[in-house]
Design a protein around this motif. Structure first.
Motif, PDB file in Angstrom:
ATOM      1  N   PRO A 179       0.785  -1.245   0.000  1.00  0.00           N
ATOM      2  CA  PRO A 179       0.000   0.000   0.000  1.00  0.00           C
ATOM      3  C   PRO A 179       0.814   1.290   0.000  1.00  0.00           C
ATOM      4  CG  PRO A 179      -1.011  -1.593   1.455  1.00  0.00           C
ATOM      5  CD  PRO A 179       0.314  -2.174   1.043  1.00  0.00           C
ATOM      6  N   SER A 180       1.748   1.456   0.940  1.00  0.00           N
ATOM      7  CA  SER A 180       2.462   2.724   1.024  1.00  0.00           C
ATOM      8  C   SER A 180       3.710   2.611   1.886  1.00  0.00           C
ATOM      9  CB  SER A 180       1.556   3.808   1.624  1.00  0.00           C
ATOM     10  OG  SER A 180       2.230   5.048   1.690  1.00  0.00           O
ATOM     11  N   ALA A 181       4.776   3.251   1.441  1.00  0.00           N
ATOM     12  CA  ALA A 181       5.989   3.338   2.253  1.00  0.00           C
ATOM     13  C   ALA A 181       5.672   4.060   3.555  1.00  0.00           C
ATOM     14  CB  ALA A 181       7.069   4.103   1.488  1.00  0.00           C
ATOM     15  N   TYR A 182       6.411   3.700   4.571  1.00  0.00           N
ATOM     16  CA  TYR A 182       6.284   4.332   5.892  1.00  0.00           C
ATOM     17  C   TYR A 182       4.892   4.169   6.494  1.00  0.00           C
ATOM     18  CZ  TYR A 182      10.930   6.288   5.235  1.00  0.00           C
ATOM     19  OH  TYR A 182      12.279   6.435   5.030  1.00  0.00           O
ATOM     20  N   THR A 183       4.332   2.973   6.362  1.00  0.00           N
ATOM     21  CA  THR A 183       3.105   2.620   7.080  1.00  0.00           C
ATOM     22  C   THR A 183       3.386   1.299   7.791  1.00  0.00           C
ATOM     23  OG1 THR A 183       2.159   1.527   5.132  1.00  0.00           O
ATOM     24  CG2 THR A 183       1.552   3.839   5.490  1.00  0.00           C
ATOM     25  N   ARG A 234       5.987   8.608   9.881  1.00  0.00           N
ATOM     26  CA  ARG A 234       6.842   9.773  10.140  1.00  0.00           C
ATOM     27  C   ARG A 234       6.020  11.027  10.396  1.00  0.00           C
ATOM     28  NH1 ARG A 234      10.098  10.082   4.755  1.00  0.00           N
ATOM     29  NH2 ARG A 234       7.939  10.070   4.099  1.00  0.00           N
ATOM     30  N   GLY A 235       4.684  10.930  10.215  1.00  0.00           N
ATOM     31  CA  GLY A 235       3.815  12.087  10.380  1.00  0.00           C
ATOM     32  C   GLY A 235       3.565  12.855   9.093  1.00  0.00           C
ATOM     33  N   ALA A 236       4.099  12.368   7.965  1.00  0.00           N
ATOM     34  CA  ALA A 236       3.902  13.021   6.668  1.00  0.00           C
ATOM     35  C   ALA A 236       2.576  12.561   6.062  1.00  0.00           C
ATOM     36  CB  ALA A 236       5.057  12.689   5.726  1.00  0.00           C
ATOM     37  N   ASP A 237       1.975  13.448   5.285  1.00  0.00           N
ATOM     38  CA  ASP A 237       0.721  13.107   4.613  1.00  0.00           C
ATOM     39  C   ASP A 237       0.937  11.991   3.595  1.00  0.00           C
ATOM     40  OD1 ASP A 237      -0.911  15.010   5.883  1.00  0.00           O
ATOM     41  OD2 ASP A 237      -0.327  16.564   4.442  1.00  0.00           O
ATOM     42  N   ILE A 238      -0.033  11.089   3.513  1.00  0.00           N
ATOM     43  CA  ILE A 238      -0.064  10.085   2.443  1.00  0.00           C
ATOM     44  C   ILE A 238      -1.065  10.625   1.438  1.00  0.00           C
ATOM     45  CG2 ILE A 238      -0.590   7.706   1.800  1.00  0.00           C
ATOM     46  CD1 ILE A 238       0.082   6.909   4.685  1.00  0.00           C
ATOM     47  N   ASP A 239      -0.548  11.187   0.364  1.00  0.00           N
ATOM     48  CA  ASP A 239      -1.396  11.890  -0.601  1.00  0.00           C
ATOM     49  C   ASP A 239      -1.561  11.119  -1.905  1.00  0.00           C
ATOM     50  OD1 ASP A 239       1.157  12.134  -1.543  1.00  0.00           O
ATOM     51  OD2 ASP A 239       1.130  14.326  -1.714  1.00  0.00           O
ATOM     52  N   HIS A 240      -1.384   9.821  -1.839  1.00  0.00           N
ATOM     53  CA  HIS A 240      -1.492   9.002  -3.053  1.00  0.00           C
ATOM     54  C   HIS A 240      -2.429   7.826  -2.799  1.00  0.00           C
ATOM     55  CE1 HIS A 240       1.064   5.838  -1.304  1.00  0.00           C
ATOM     56  NE2 HIS A 240       1.777   6.841  -0.802  1.00  0.00           N
TER      57      HIS A 240
END
Length: 194
Positions: free
Chosen positions: A62-66, A144-150
């Motif tokens: 699904p997504s890096a950093y999850t 990391r607290g960054a938005d997952i915008d994808h």
């Protein structure tokens, strides 16, 4: 109360069933070329070129950093030498941008520079493997607290043999079990070759 518990248990069990990947063992694996990153450096990855060296484990996540994806990447990194010993290479594929993947691929806690991760920013690779894509969820943050915008795709791993065929499709397992099953398949392929 009992009915609610039974419903919750049934829903939890559904989460452990194999993902329905329309592509299965014996199907042709769609070839792809895309930007990838290994150890923080971007390059062009070609499945066709990678298959010239042996089987390729193509794992969609699904997504890096999850949470689960971090575990899966770390487990692939820890087992990298076992995949190499079986003659296989690994490529992770997500809808992350190459910028996010540059960080993730070099992160010593996750990919640790051991294998590349590829950007499928428009989802075309995931769709070619007939995987479900979910739209980005507003306000979702990574570890990391960054938005997952994808958008994201389902966690499914394909083991592709040098002839471009899928030897196995692995889904519906925990991230670590997904890696273990992929390793089991490539080790079986290695024993068949020798």
């Amino acid at each position: 109360m009992l009915k609610k518990l039974m419903t919750a248990a049934a829903l939890a069990a559904l989460g452990t069933l194999p993902a329905h990947a329309a592509l299965n063992a014996g199907d042709a694996a769609p070839a792809f070329t895309t930007q990838a990153s290994q150890a923080g450096k971007a390059f062009e990855f070609s499945l066709k070129e990678a298959l010239r060296k042996g089987p390729v484990v193509v794992y969609f996540y699904p997504s890096a950093y999850t949470g689960g994806c971090n575990v899966q990447a770390h487990t692939f990194a820890v087992n990298h030498d076992k995949f190499t010993a079986a003659g296989a290479s690994v490529i992770g594929v997500s809808l992350d941008s190459i910028k996010r993947l540059n960080d993730f691929s070099a992160d010593p806690e996750y990919c640790a520079g051991k294998f590349p991760v590829a950007s499928d920013a428009d989802g075309s690779i995931a769709r070619s493997y007939e995987l479900a894509i979910r739209a980005a969820a507003a306000g979702k943050k990574d570890t990391r607290g960054a938005d997952i915008d994808h958008a994201t795709t389902e966690r499914t791993t394909f083991i592709v043999t040098p002839d471009g065929r899928i030897a196995a499709a692995v889904g519906g397992l925990t991230p670590a079990a997904n890696v273990e099953k992929a390793l089991e398949v490539v080790q079986q392929l290695s024993r068949k070759r020798t």
